[in-house]
Design a protein around this motif. Structure first.
Motif, PDB file in Angstrom:
ATOM      1  N   TYR A  61       0.810  -1.222   0.000  1.00  0.00           N
ATOM      2  CA  TYR A  61       0.000   0.000   0.000  1.00  0.00           C
ATOM      3  C   TYR A  61       0.836   1.262   0.000  1.00  0.00           C
ATOM      4  O   TYR A  61       0.383   2.313  -0.398  1.00  0.00           O
ATOM      5  N   TRP A  62       2.062   1.195   0.499  1.00  0.00           N
ATOM      6  CA  TRP A  62       2.904   2.382   0.547  1.00  0.00           C
ATOM      7  C   TRP A  62       4.100   2.118  -0.329  1.00  0.00           C
ATOM      8  O   TRP A  62       5.056   1.470   0.059  1.00  0.00           O
ATOM      9  N   GLN A  63       4.087   2.644  -1.545  1.00  0.00           N
ATOM     10  CA  GLN A  63       5.108   2.309  -2.524  1.00  0.00           C
ATOM     11  C   GLN A  63       6.042   3.461  -2.855  1.00  0.00           C
ATOM     12  O   GLN A  63       7.005   3.274  -3.586  1.00  0.00           O
ATOM     13  N   GLU A  64       5.770   4.655  -2.323  1.00  0.00           N
ATOM     14  CA  GLU A  64       6.544   5.825  -2.743  1.00  0.00           C
ATOM     15  C   GLU A  64       7.548   6.319  -1.717  1.00  0.00           C
ATOM     16  O   GLU A  64       8.214   7.312  -1.957  1.00  0.00           O
TER      17      GLU A  64
END
Length: 68
Positions: A61-64
């Motif tokens: 969900y947190w890719q950046e």
């Protein structure tokens, strides 16, 4: 899907968040809200401070990343 149940509220500039549990169904999380809503620490911040978030398993969900 899984369902993350949290209770979260602000006191001044401080945010208090409690992770209550993770459940197989939304209905299971809703039943826990009914059980917790009158307990000490929860009853002072009513039902609108309970949050159920839905997540699919095996997803990033947190890719950046994040900035400081």
């Amino acid at each position: 899907m899984i369902y993350l149940l949290q209770h979260s509220y602000e006191i001044g500039d401080f945010q208090e968040t409690k992770i209550i549990g993770i459940y197989k169904t939304r209905k299971s999380a809703e039943i826990v809200i009914e059980q917790y809503k009158n307990l000490s620490g929860f009853k002072d911040y009513p039902i609108e401070y309970f949050f159920i978030d839905e997540y699919e398993l095996n997803i990033n969900y947190w890719q950046e990343g994040f900035s400081k």
